[in-house]
Design a protein around this motif. Structure first.
Motif, short mmCIF file in Angstrom:
data_model
loop_
_atom_site.label_atom_id
_atom_site.label_comp_id
_atom_site.label_asym_id
_atom_site.label_seq_id
_atom_site.Cartn_x
_atom_site.Cartn_y
_atom_site.Cartn_z
N VAL B 273 12.89 21.89 -3.83
CA VAL B 273 11.71 22.65 -3.39
C VAL B 273 11.11 22.00 -2.15
O VAL B 273 10.81 22.67 -1.16
N VAL B 274 10.96 20.67 -2.20
CA VAL B 274 10.44 19.94 -1.05
C VAL B 274 11.35 20.15 0.16
O VAL B 274 10.90 20.39 1.28
N GLY B 275 12.67 20.07 -0.09
CA GLY B 275 13.64 20.25 0.99
C GLY B 275 13.52 21.63 1.61
O GLY B 275 13.53 21.78 2.84
N ALA B 276 13.40 22.66 0.76
CA ALA B 276 13.30 24.03 1.26
C ALA B 276 12.04 24.20 2.11
O ALA B 276 12.09 24.74 3.22
N ALA B 277 10.92 23.71 1.60
CA ALA B 277 9.66 23.85 2.33
C ALA B 277 9.75 23.11 3.66
O ALA B 277 9.38 23.65 4.71
N THR B 278 10.28 21.88 3.63
CA THR B 278 10.37 21.09 4.85
C THR B 278 11.23 21.79 5.89
O THR B 278 10.87 21.91 7.06
N LEU B 279 12.39 22.27 5.44
CA LEU B 279 13.33 22.85 6.39
C LEU B 279 12.79 24.14 7.00
O LEU B 279 12.90 24.37 8.21
N VAL B 280 12.17 24.99 6.16
CA VAL B 280 11.64 26.26 6.68
C VAL B 280 10.52 25.99 7.67
O VAL B 280 10.48 26.58 8.76
N LEU B 281 9.61 25.08 7.33
CA LEU B 281 8.48 24.80 8.22
C LEU B 281 8.94 24.11 9.51
O LEU B 281 8.47 24.42 10.60
N LEU B 282 9.88 23.17 9.34
CA LEU B 282 10.40 22.45 10.50
C LEU B 282 11.10 23.42 11.44
O LEU B 282 10.90 23.37 12.66
N ASN B 283 11.89 24.31 10.87
CA ASN B 283 12.58 25.32 11.67
C ASN B 283 11.55 26.11 12.47
O ASN B 283 11.71 26.35 13.66
N GLN B 284 10.45 26.46 11.79
CA GLN B 284 9.38 27.21 12.41
C GLN B 284 8.81 26.47 13.60
O GLN B 284 8.67 27.00 14.70
N GLU B 285 8.48 25.19 13.39
CA GLU B 285 7.89 24.38 14.44
C GLU B 285 8.85 24.23 15.61
O GLU B 285 8.48 24.43 16.76
N ILE B 286 10.08 23.84 15.27
CA ILE B 286 11.00 23.44 16.33
C ILE B 286 11.48 24.63 17.14
O ILE B 286 11.61 24.55 18.36
N THR B 287 11.72 25.78 16.48
CA THR B 287 12.20 26.92 17.25
C THR B 287 11.13 27.44 18.20
O THR B 287 11.43 28.20 19.11
N SER B 288 9.87 27.01 18.02
CA SER B 288 8.86 27.43 19.00
C SER B 288 8.93 26.57 20.27
O SER B 288 8.41 26.93 21.29
N TYR B 289 9.59 25.40 20.15
CA TYR B 289 9.77 24.57 21.35
C TYR B 289 11.13 24.79 22.00
O TYR B 289 11.26 24.81 23.20
N THR B 290 12.17 24.89 21.17
CA THR B 290 13.52 24.93 21.72
C THR B 290 14.40 25.86 20.90
O THR B 290 14.16 26.07 19.71
N GLN B 291 15.41 26.42 21.56
CA GLN B 291 16.35 27.27 20.82
C GLN B 291 17.42 26.43 20.13
O GLN B 291 18.22 26.95 19.39
#
Lengths: 294, 333, 250
Positions: B273-291
């Motif tokens: 659950v922690v992994g899923a939350a981290t990955l989804v949020l991180l993806n969100q953050e990072i894709t706003s900076y870089t593709q």
């Protein structure tokens, strides 16, 4: 139902695919045989080889129009990359569970895939055929491009050379010993570290070379890495993980199944090769030509 | 005395319920976009949790878990879109369909060990992918099944507070209920004698056989249960995504859910659950900076493998233990 | 109680176990000894179904169990401990024993009860009887080597065996650990009226507790009988004094 010339054309097409896959999969199989690491990044090495070949052709173009030099440079570049990766990363996970090995090589797939996009962009790239192999000729009514014939001959040549090295050289004997029985390798007092690095460099070289050689007949696009690695997996599973000749015959079988599978079940040739892989894993997990591992 | 009872108290809190209540407030306290992310996290968490039943609990490295996720989303999507079957029937059908798929494939897979097991699970998932990709009449081929309808959620309208929500938010509430019930069931299974048997198989299959366990049958059971829950996650995802497509089932997705699980930590119940939350949020953050999200993900994965092999929860647990030892020593000194 | 008739096992051309006959009566403590590679471990694996014999039969209480899978043999009253420590290292000591107890009682498929509320008394009692009660909450993999061996014995005992096969129960132990372990095994065998078949390299141990001894060499039983008879056997003396002829004996 079909004309002979057409069937022969399919056969030749399958054989070309087969020899390409053999070039790619032989390295994958040998690395598994010696190190017991299933290298997902092998497809990425193939892709990097293709991009490097394109790059080298661009650099060399005005002065020296040599596809062959470019292909060699690309293969050497990938071999260097492979050596670095083995020394810096892979080396530390040989003893770990296979889960971590799979994930490490998968991390490399992600990183190398994006690195290629960063460097070369996402548009399709292509390399023109070397002039001396530009034409084609007729065999039994089927047209065979000269370049495809060259690929088939290269495949056979690599197979013979590989077999020669494996059976005649001391390093080759160690590789075969390791593939059959890992403990034997330690008992022989072999320098395992150097053997692993050498093996990985050779395998990367083959992947890079096949990537470079594919550029005249296939455009270079992101995503070719994950596509080809699955095909290479199928080939090594059919022939037997770690078995050199198994990989050769596995490639031939795969090429023909794909080529004729399209005729029999047009929509399902993809299905048929994966089904073949599954059936072989179920019936003979060590492949048609391999031996059970110890 | 206080110190001794604190961990026992922590253990007695029904954490699944606590997380459920906390997550339930999101549509009211957060933005519509927050709800969107929360839905994605909830579904991914269930998918990762189902994989961890194999990976962490039973010690089976499945590289084709996405097959059962895919079967679930196609079964549910086809039933709801093509045959207008209500969600209350389509969801159980998806779970059963995936579990059956896992039973057939798993029957063969559990006969193999280690790398061969991983390869066969991969082969089967690619078979499912080839079927989804090419069988145009049923799966829509490379067009997939667009516009899977939302379930009929009229019953929520009569409930105060829920009635005011938009359909996507109501679907989030439904997703949360389904996911939390599933997590509670998985937790119960892990804590049961059956779950204990699975852990003995992970630890030492040979020894597990000599205490009287039919190892293959237990592994197959775990495979089927994990497949069923993955199917539920897939069914929810198809609706959430407003369509079911063949790239749901392509093999890199299996690697992705595996990364999620490992990132959180396979040795702890809440790890996935922690992994899923981290990955989804991180993806969100990072894709706003870089593709170049895969590049970042690959780097995270390398860090994980070399620096934190226990994942986030594993790292935290070790850190906490270290802290407790340190303070304990100071207190006793 | 346990009978072995003409048991053989070949790997390729190599005969690891060759035409072995053995009989252990109820309540008896029997030992199999022999130099390294004599085929003792292979013999045990054949009896417990981990290996399929090439020829011969294994009878437990008159029932033919030849080639029956290990997980089924366990239910027929045959317990085993392994030469290399064989526990569940990341589980606690209590969970190790509890898992074995639950498996023995057919609770394995139960996926709804809470495992930690079942078999509590029995598990604690079993741990007490093997002297591991103080370590119940410890992670099994962190125990000392001697304690891990004790735990392994506990796991084997959980399935309430009538016959217990112990493969080198004191391998790698210090002298004092060996002494304690043997005392423990002897006490448990007496309390539970176990039939015991074990292999051991420590001759002092073997001759102190075994009622009967079989000597293996190159896959064959070359002598068996009570300790005094075996001690006096000329062939045994030759094998143990190291002047055995190399290669297959005719």
């Amino acid at each position: 139902m079909f004309e002979v010339s057409f069937l022969f054309g399919q056969f030749l097409g399958g054989l070309t695919t087969a020899m390409f896959l053999f070039l790619i999969a032989s390295g994958l199989s040998l690395v598994f045989g010696v190190m017991r690491v299933l290298n997902f990044a092998h497809g990425s090495f193939f892709m990097i080889g293709a991009y490097l070949a394109w790059q080298a052709v661009q650099w060399l173009a005005p002065a020296l129009h040599s596809f062959w030099l470019a292909a060699l440079a690309a293969a050497l570049g990938v071999a260097l990359l492979g050596g670095l990766i083995e020394r810096l990363l892979l080396r530390h996970i040989y003893g770990r569970e296979e889960l971590y090995q799979l994930l490490l090589t998968y991390a490399l797939v992600l990183i190398l895939g994006d690195a290629a996009k960063i460097i070369w962009g996402t548009q399709q790239l292509s390399v023109s055929r070397p002039p001396m192999l530009a034409g084609g000729f007729q065999v039994l009514g089927a047209t065979l491009p000269t370049y495809n014939l060259f690929i088939m001959l290269t495949g056979v040549a690599i197979a013979v050379a590989g077999w020669f090295v494996l059976t005649r050289s001391p390093a080759g004997r160690m590789v075969r010993a390791a593939a059959l029985d890992r403990e034997m390798l330690g008992a022989l007092g072999a320098n395992v570290g150097a053997l692993y690095t050498g093996m990985f460099v050779a395998s990367s070289f083959l992947a890079g070379l096949s990537g470079a050689l594919v550029t005249p007949i296939q455009s270079i696009v992101p995503g070719m890495d994950v596509e080809v690695i699955v095909e290479a997996f199928i080939v090594v599973v059919i022939g037997g993980l770690g078995s050199f000749w198994g990989t050769f015959w596995g490639s031939v079988i795969y090429g023909q199944v794909l080529s004729f599978g399209i005729l029999i079940l047009p929509g399902f040739s993809l299905f048929s090769v994966f089904a073949l892989m599954a059936v072989i894993l179920i019936v003979r997990p060590w492949g048609l030509f391999g031996r059970p591992l110890r | 005395m206080m110190k001794k009872s604190a961990p026992a108290l922590v253990r007695r809190i029904p954490w699944v319920l606590v997380v459920f209540v906390a997550a339930l407030t999101i549509p009211w306290v957060g933005s519509r976009y927050d709800t969107f992310l929360a839905t994605q996290i909830a579904i991914s968490a269930l998918f990762a949790m189902s994989l961890n039943l194999l990976l962490g609990t039973t010690g089976l490295v499945s590289f084709g878990h996405v097959a059962y996720f895919g079967i679930g989303s196609y079964v549910c999507g086809i039933l709801m879109k093509t045959y207008a079957v209500p969600f209350s029937i389509a969801l159980p059908a998806a779970a059963i369909g995936s579990a059956l798929g896992a039973l057939v494939f798993g029957f063969f897979c559990v006969r193999l060990t280690k790398i061969y097991f991983a390869m066969l699970t991969l082969a089967f998932s690619q078979i499912i992918w080839a079927i989804c990709y090419k069988w145009n009449d049923v799966t829509g081929g490379d067009q997939g099944i667009p516009d899977v309808p939302y379930p009929n959620l009229d019953w929520m309208s009569s409930i105060p507070l829920l009635g005011d929500l938009r359909i996507a938010q109501q679907f989030y509430v439904l997703t949360l209920i389904v996911v939390m019930l599933s997590l509670a069931a998985i937790q119960r299974i892990i804590a049961s004698p059956f779950g204990l048997m699975l852990t003995t198989i992970r630890e030492n299959p040979e020894r597990a056989a000599s205490i009287g366990l039919n190892v293959r049958r237990y592994e197959l059971s775990a495979f089927v249960i994990a497949g069923g829950f993955a199917g539920i996650a897939g069914a929810l995802f198809g609706i959430f995504n407003r369509g079911v497509f063949s790239d749901f089932v392509y093999w890199p997705k299996s690697a992705e859910v595996m990364i999620m699980t490992i990132l959180g930590g396979i040795d702890h119940f809440w790890g996935p659950v922690v992994g899923a939350a981290t990955l989804v949020l991180l993806n969100q953050e990072i894709t706003s900076y870089t593709q170049y999200w895969p590049f970042v993900l690959g780097t995270i994965l390398l860090l994980l493998l070399f620096v934190f092999p226990g994942g986030i929860v594993g790292g935290l647990t070790t850190g906490l233990e270290w802290l407790r030892r340190k303070t304990g020593r100071r207190a006793s000194a | 109680m346990l009978e072995v008739h003409g048991l053989s096992k070949s790997f390729g051309g190599f005969r690891a176990v060759s035409d072995v006959d053995l009989a252990v009566a109820e309540g008896e403590i029997a030992a199999v000894i022999g130099p390294n590679g004599a085929g003792k471990s292979t013999l045990f694996s054949l009896i417990t179904g981990h290996l399929q014999p090439t020829a011969g039969r294994v009878l437990v209480n008159g029932r033919d169990v030849t080639g029956v899978a290990p997980y089924k043999i366990c239910g027929m009253g045959l317990g085993r401990s392994f030469q290399h420590t064989n526990i569940f290292p990341k589980l606690t000591v209590l969970e190790n024993v509890r898992a074995a107890l639950l498996a023995h009682r057919g609770q394995g498929p139960n996926f709804w009860s809470r495992a930690n509320q079942l078999c509590h008394g029995e598990a604690e009692a079993l741990l007490a009887s093997i002297g591991l009660a103080p370590q119940a909450r410890a992670t099994a993999g962190t125990l000392s080597y001697g304690n891990q061996k004790q735990l392994e014995l506990g796991i084997a005992l959980a399935s309430d065996p009538k016959i217990l096969l112990l493969d080198e129960p004191t391998a790698g132990m210090s002298a004092s650990e060996t002494h304690e372990t043997i005392a423990l095994i002897e006490r448990i065998a007496r309390e539970r009226r176990l039939t015991l078949l074990f292999t051991e390299h420590d001759m002092a141990v073997v001759f102190s507790i075994a009622h009967r001894i079989a000597v293996m060499h190159q896959g064959r039983v070359i002598a068996h009988g009570d300790p005094a008879a075996v001690r006096a056997d000329a062939q045994v003396r030759r094998v143990y004094l190291g002047d055995a002829p190399m290669g297959p004996r005719s």
